[in-house]
Design a protein around this motif. Structure first.
Motif, PDB file in Angstrom:
ATOM      1  N   UNK A  30       0.833  -1.208   0.000  1.00  0.00           N
ATOM      2  CA  UNK A  30       0.000   0.000   0.000  1.00  0.00           C
ATOM      3  C   UNK A  30       0.866   1.256   0.000  1.00  0.00           C
ATOM      4  N   UNK A  31       1.924   1.274   0.782  1.00  0.00           N
ATOM      5  CA  UNK A  31       2.824   2.436   0.822  1.00  0.00           C
ATOM      6  C   UNK A  31       3.494   2.650  -0.538  1.00  0.00           C
ATOM      7  N   UNK A  32       3.916   1.564  -1.175  1.00  0.00           N
ATOM      8  CA  UNK A  32       4.534   1.660  -2.493  1.00  0.00           C
ATOM      9  C   UNK A  32       3.536   2.206  -3.521  1.00  0.00           C
ATOM     10  N   UNK A  33       2.301   1.704  -3.477  1.00  0.00           N
ATOM     11  CA  UNK A  33       1.278   2.164  -4.407  1.00  0.00           C
ATOM     12  C   UNK A  33       0.897   3.626  -4.143  1.00  0.00           C
ATOM     13  N   UNK A  34       0.893   4.031  -2.876  1.00  0.00           N
ATOM     14  CA  UNK A  34       0.631   5.435  -2.562  1.00  0.00           C
ATOM     15  C   UNK A  34       1.671   6.344  -3.190  1.00  0.00           C
ATOM     16  N   UNK A  35       2.925   5.945  -3.134  1.00  0.00           N
ATOM     17  CA  UNK A  35       3.992   6.758  -3.731  1.00  0.00           C
ATOM     18  C   UNK A  35       3.808   6.878  -5.243  1.00  0.00           C
TER      19      UNK A  35
END
Length: 73
Positions: A30-35
């Motif tokens: 999720x953090x990677x996709x947010x970036x």
């Protein structure tokens, strides 16, 4: 939330072992996709992130305003 459902439905040793691992992996994803989304949409996505929770949705009661909801507390 689905992982909690798996723990309730299949309370086995392997499920207990896998649950923390899956939680960590989903959080990292999720953090990677947010970036990626921030890079793609910039400030619009940052505004969206302020309004919408990341993992656990907010519960809204139709017909009630925030003022009416806080009066009872």
């Amino acid at each position: 939330m689905a992982i909690i459902g798996f723990l309730i439905q299949w309370p086995t040793l392997i499920t207990l072992i896998m649950a923390p691992t899956l939680l960590i992996m989903y959080r990292r994803l999720a953090k990677r996709e947010e970036q990626i989304m921030i890079h793609e949409f910039g400030g619009d996505y940052l505004e969206y992130m302020k309004k919408v929770p990341g993992f656990v949705p907010r519960i809204h009661f139709p017909g009630f305003t925030k003022r009416e909801q806080t009066k009872g507390s």
